[in-house]
Design a protein around this motif. Structure first.
Motif, PDB file in Angstrom:
ATOM      1  N   UNK A  52      -6.396  -7.906  11.937  1.00  0.00           N
ATOM      2  CA  UNK A  52      -6.508  -6.652  11.198  1.00  0.00           C
ATOM      3  C   UNK A  52      -6.364  -6.913   9.698  1.00  0.00           C
ATOM      4  N   UNK A  53      -7.353  -6.469   8.925  1.00  0.00           N
ATOM      5  CA  UNK A  53      -7.276  -6.547   7.468  1.00  0.00           C
ATOM      6  C   UNK A  53      -7.320  -5.125   6.914  1.00  0.00           C
ATOM      7  N   UNK A  54      -6.774  -4.965   5.723  1.00  0.00           N
ATOM      8  CA  UNK A  54      -6.759  -3.644   5.095  1.00  0.00           C
ATOM      9  C   UNK A  54      -7.579  -3.674   3.809  1.00  0.00           C
ATOM     10  N   UNK A  55      -8.329  -2.609   3.604  1.00  0.00           N
ATOM     11  CA  UNK A  55      -9.084  -2.444   2.370  1.00  0.00           C
ATOM     12  C   UNK A  55      -8.246  -1.560   1.457  1.00  0.00           C
ATOM     13  N   UNK A  56      -7.724  -2.137   0.384  1.00  0.00           N
ATOM     14  CA  UNK A  56      -6.802  -1.404  -0.485  1.00  0.00           C
ATOM     15  C   UNK A  56      -7.569  -0.592  -1.532  1.00  0.00           C
ATOM     16  N   UNK A  57      -7.144   0.639  -1.685  1.00  0.00           N
ATOM     17  CA  UNK A  57      -7.842   1.584  -2.546  1.00  0.00           C
ATOM     18  C   UNK A  57      -7.731   1.219  -4.019  1.00  0.00           C
ATOM     19  N   UNK A  58      -6.495   1.144  -4.514  1.00  0.00           N
ATOM     20  CA  UNK A  58      -6.277   0.912  -5.942  1.00  0.00           C
ATOM     21  C   UNK A  58      -6.728  -0.473  -6.375  1.00  0.00           C
ATOM     22  N   UNK A  59      -6.379  -1.484  -5.580  1.00  0.00           N
ATOM     23  CA  UNK A  59      -6.691  -2.867  -5.947  1.00  0.00           C
ATOM     24  C   UNK A  59      -8.152  -3.231  -5.689  1.00  0.00           C
ATOM     25  N   UNK A  60      -8.824  -2.420  -4.848  1.00  0.00           N
ATOM     26  CA  UNK A  60     -10.214  -2.682  -4.492  1.00  0.00           C
ATOM     27  C   UNK A  60     -10.388  -4.105  -3.951  1.00  0.00           C
ATOM     28  N   UNK A  61      -9.534  -4.447  -3.007  1.00  0.00           N
ATOM     29  CA  UNK A  61      -9.605  -5.763  -2.400  1.00  0.00           C
ATOM     30  C   UNK A  61      -9.402  -5.654  -0.899  1.00  0.00           C
ATOM     31  N   UNK A  62      -9.551  -6.783  -0.223  1.00  0.00           N
ATOM     32  CA  UNK A  62      -9.307  -6.881   1.216  1.00  0.00           C
ATOM     33  C   UNK A  62      -8.115  -7.802   1.395  1.00  0.00           C
ATOM     34  N   UNK A  63      -7.093  -7.323   2.091  1.00  0.00           N
ATOM     35  CA  UNK A  63      -5.823  -8.041   2.148  1.00  0.00           C
ATOM     36  C   UNK A  63      -5.234  -7.941   3.549  1.00  0.00           C
ATOM     37  N   UNK A  64      -4.135  -8.629   3.737  1.00  0.00           N
ATOM     38  CA  UNK A  64      -3.320  -8.463   4.933  1.00  0.00           C
ATOM     39  C   UNK A  64      -2.253  -7.408   4.645  1.00  0.00           C
ATOM     40  N   UNK A  65      -1.808  -6.663   5.649  1.00  0.00           N
ATOM     41  CA  UNK A  65      -0.752  -5.672   5.408  1.00  0.00           C
ATOM     42  C   UNK A  65       0.498  -6.340   4.829  1.00  0.00           C
TER      43      UNK A  65
END
Length: 297
Positions: free
Chosen positions: A9-22
Motif C-alpha cells: 500500500x502506497x499513499x498519494x500525499x496531497x500537499x507534498x504531491x508525492x507517492x510515499x509509504x504511510x
C-alpha cells in the motif's frame, strides 16, 4: 497477497504531491510502535498490528532538521481493507495497492523503495507471514532485602505498577493472542494490565519461574516448543535470570546461528521486553529479527 502476489500500500500525499509509504510524527508520550499503528490508521483507515521491523531511514528536511523514520511490516486482510473508511483529504489524496516492483518504481523517494525492497527480500525467503514470542521482564519489584516473605511473593513497587501500565500500549501493537506468566507475584502483577486491556486470560506456570529455574525444575524448552507449535504471538512474562534462556531456546529450536549472542536480547531492564519475530511458514528459517523496548521508550 492477491492471487499469490505480494501487494504494497502506497499513499498519494496531497500537499507534498508525492507517492510515499504511510508515516508520521511521534505524539508526546508515544513509543515508536504506537506511532506506527496510529499513523497507519489515520492515513489509511486500516487497523493494523505490527510484524517484522523493515528498517530505518533518515534524511534532512527542507527546514534543515534531520528526520528519522522507523518502518514495520503489517499484513491486512480483505475484511480489514473493506472496513476502512478512508476518504481523500487535505493530507492524503488517495491510496493505491501495487505489486512490490511497481511500488518501488512508483515511490517518489529511493529511501522508501529501499524499505519495500527489504520486504521483497523477506518474500523471496518465504517469511513474510510472521508471529512473535515476546519475552517480558517483570516491572520493578520490592527488593528482596526489604521483603521478609518468600521471594515468589514479592510485589511490585509503585514505580513498578506504573511501568506495568506504560508497557500496555506498545505490547498491544503486536496483538498478542496468548499471555503466559511465571507464578511469581511480581510477574502476575506486571502482566495483569495487559490481560485487562486485551481481554485475555493469563496462563500461570512454574516452567519459566525463577525459583524453578534456580532449583533445576523449570521447563523453558518445553514452553518454547509449545509456543512454536501454536504459531500465535504470545507474551512470556518472566525474570532477569530466565529471559536469556528463553531467547536462547527460541534460537536453538529455530536453528538460529550464534544462539549465545542472540540470548543477550534477554538482558532486559525491569519492565523491558524483546519481540522475537519468527516465520509462520518456515519453521527452520531461524529468528527473522529481534527488537527490544523498555517502559521508558
Amino acid at each position: 497477497m492477491v492471487d499469490g502476489e505480494l501487494m504494497v500500500l502506497v499513499v498519494h500525499r496531497t500537499t507534498h504531491r508525492d507517492v510515499s509509504l504511510p508515516k508520521g510524527k511521534v505524539d508526546p508520550g508515544e513509543t515508536l510502535p504506537v506511532t506506527a499503528v496510529r499513523e497507519v490508521a489515520e492515513e489509511t483507515g486500516l487497523a493494523v498490528h505490527l510484524g517484522v521491523p523493515l528498517g530505518v531511514t533518515n534524511y534532512t528536511m527542507p527546514n534543515g532538521r534531520e528526520k528519522v523514520v522507523h518502518y514495520w511490516a503489517a499484513e491486512v486482510t480483505d475484511t480489514q481493507v473493506k472496513a476502512s473508511r478512508f476518504k481523500p483529504n487535505a493530507e492524503i489524496a488517495g491510496l493505491e495497492w501495487l505489486p512490490v516492483d511497481k511500488a518501488i518504481g512508483a515511490l517518489t523517494y529511493d529511501r522508501d523503495g529501499e524499505i519495500v525492497a527489504r520486504l521483497r527480500m523477506l518474500a523471496e525467503q518465504g517469511v513474510t507471514r510472521t508471529f512473535a514470542i515476546i519475552a517480558l521482564r517483570h516491572a520493578k519489584a520490592v527488593p528482596a532485602w526489604e521483603f521478609s516473605g518468600p521471594d515468589a511473593d514479592r510485589p511490585l513497587t509503585e514505580r513498578g505498577r506504573g511501568e506495568a501500565k506504560r508497557i500496555v500500549p506498545t505490547l498491544s501493537t503486536y496483538a498478542p493472542k496468548r499471555l503466559v506468566s511465571s507464578t511469581a507475584r511480581r510477574c502476575r502483577q506486571t502482566i495483569a494490565p495487559v490481560a485487562k486491556a486485551l481481554s485475555l486470560e493469563v496462563r500461570l506456570t512454574d516452567a519459566i519461574a525463577q525459583d524453578a529455574y534456580e532449583d533445576g525444575s523449570s521447563d523453558v524448552r518445553g514452553e518454547i516448543e509449545k509456543r512454536l507449535r501454536k504459531k500465535r504471538t504470545a507474551v512470556l512474562c518472566s525474570h532477569g535470570p530466565v529471559l536469556p534462556e528463553i531467547v536462547r531456546e527460541i534460537a536453538l529450536a529455530t536453528g538460529t546461528e550464534r544462539a549465545a549472542t542472540v540470548s543477550r536480547s534477554g538482558d532486559l531492564p525491569v519492565g523491558g521486553f524483546s519481540v522475537v519475530h519468527l516465520s509462520a511458514d518456515q519453521p527452520g528459517a531461524g529468528i527473522i529479527t529481534i527488537e527490544s523496548h523498555s517502559p521508558q521508550d
